[in-house]
Design a protein around this motif. Structure first.
Motif, PDB file in Angstrom:
ATOM      1  N   LYS A 166      -6.346  -5.430  -0.967  1.00 38.69           N
ATOM      2  CA  LYS A 166      -7.417  -4.511  -1.026  1.00 38.69           C
ATOM      3  C   LYS A 166      -8.883  -4.990  -0.641  1.00 38.69           C
ATOM      4  O   LYS A 166      -9.073  -6.374  -0.622  1.00 38.69           O
TER       5      LYS A 166
ATOM      6  N   SER B 135      -7.480  -3.921   3.953  1.00 33.40           N
ATOM      7  CA  SER B 135      -6.111  -3.303   4.786  1.00 33.40           C
ATOM      8  C   SER B 135      -6.399  -1.659   4.848  1.00 33.40           C
ATOM      9  O   SER B 135      -7.250  -1.405   3.953  1.00 33.40           O
TER      10      SER B 135
ATOM     11  N   ILE C 124      -4.061  -4.439   8.627  1.00 31.58           N
ATOM     12  CA  ILE C 124      -4.547  -5.586   7.845  1.00 31.58           C
ATOM     13  C   ILE C 124      -5.266  -6.677   8.449  1.00 31.58           C
ATOM     14  O   ILE C 124      -4.856  -7.154   9.737  1.00 31.58           O
TER      15      ILE C 124
ATOM     16  N   LEU D  25      -0.249   0.713   8.836  1.00 31.53           N
ATOM     17  CA  LEU D  25      -0.799  -0.229   8.139  1.00 31.53           C
ATOM     18  C   LEU D  25      -1.563  -1.410   8.820  1.00 31.53           C
ATOM     19  O   LEU D  25      -0.841  -1.971   9.812  1.00 31.53           O
TER      20      LEU D  25
ATOM     21  N   ALA E 174       0.840  -1.223  -0.186  1.00 30.71           N
ATOM     22  CA  ALA E 174       0.064   0.008   0.018  1.00 30.71           C
ATOM     23  C   ALA E 174       0.844   1.334   0.030  1.00 30.71           C
ATOM     24  O   ALA E 174       1.949   1.046   0.664  1.00 30.71           O
TER      25      ALA E 174
ATOM     26  N   THR F 182      -4.667   7.095  -1.418  1.00 28.50           N
ATOM     27  CA  THR F 182      -3.993   5.749  -1.259  1.00 28.50           C
ATOM     28  C   THR F 182      -3.938   4.728  -2.356  1.00 28.50           C
ATOM     29  O   THR F 182      -4.641   4.957  -3.347  1.00 28.50           O
ATOM     30  N   TYR F 183      -3.236   3.539  -2.498  1.00 21.66           N
ATOM     31  CA  TYR F 183      -3.262   2.745  -3.273  1.00 21.66           C
ATOM     32  C   TYR F 183      -2.906   1.356  -2.615  1.00 21.66           C
ATOM     33  O   TYR F 183      -2.382   1.274  -1.450  1.00 21.66           O
ATOM     34  N   TYR F 184      -3.785   0.468  -3.214  1.00 17.13           N
ATOM     35  CA  TYR F 184      -3.700  -1.011  -2.400  1.00 17.13           C
ATOM     36  C   TYR F 184      -3.441  -1.986  -3.468  1.00 17.13           C
ATOM     37  O   TYR F 184      -4.000  -1.875  -4.430  1.00 17.13           O
TER      38      TYR F 184
END
Length: 126
Positions: free
Chosen positions: A65, A68, A83, A81, A49, A58-60
């Motif tokens: 995805k 998290s 999860i 982070l 991420a 954000t990016y996962y």
């Protein structure tokens, strides 16, 4: 001297959750990219991420995805982070990384990050 220190890893049962922390010292990040990567034995390091600290975009990775969340606390110079629903495939060393080059678009490749922590181990048992 910029330092990143991760914590929060450990051994958990499948289905459990963990929250990893990354404290940044020696630099007050602002409009930078922070990322979490992981590397399992025998595998390449991969992005988990990223977060752009300027606007919290954000990016996962597909693998995490929906289960998290990456976040930041500017006051503490810390990136997190979380999860959930961990499975054995999540077992890896997790690394925090910083790209301090003021880019508005966060990269997803390790070479795009110029500072790294030493990692925190996450082990998920079935």
């Amino acid at each position: 001297q910029v330092q990143l220190v991760e914590s929060g890893g450990g051994s958990v049962q499948a289905g459990g959750s963990l929250r990893l922390s990354c404290v940044v010292s020696g630099y007050t990040y602002n409009n930078n990219c922070m990322g979490w990567f992981r590397q399992a034995p025998g595998k390449e390091r991969e992005v988990v991420a990223t977060i752009y600290t300027g606007d919290d975009s954000t990016y996962y990775a597909d693998s995490v995805k929906g289960r998290s969340a990456i976040s930041q606390d500017n006051a503490k110079n810390t990136v997190y982070l979380q999860i959930h629903s961990l499975n054995p495939e999540d077992t890896a060393m997790y690394y925090c990384a910083a790209d301090l080059t003021f880019t508005p678009k966060c990269g997803r490749a390790p070479y795009e990050y110029n500072y790294w922590g030493r990692g925190t181990q996450v082990t998920v048992s079935s």
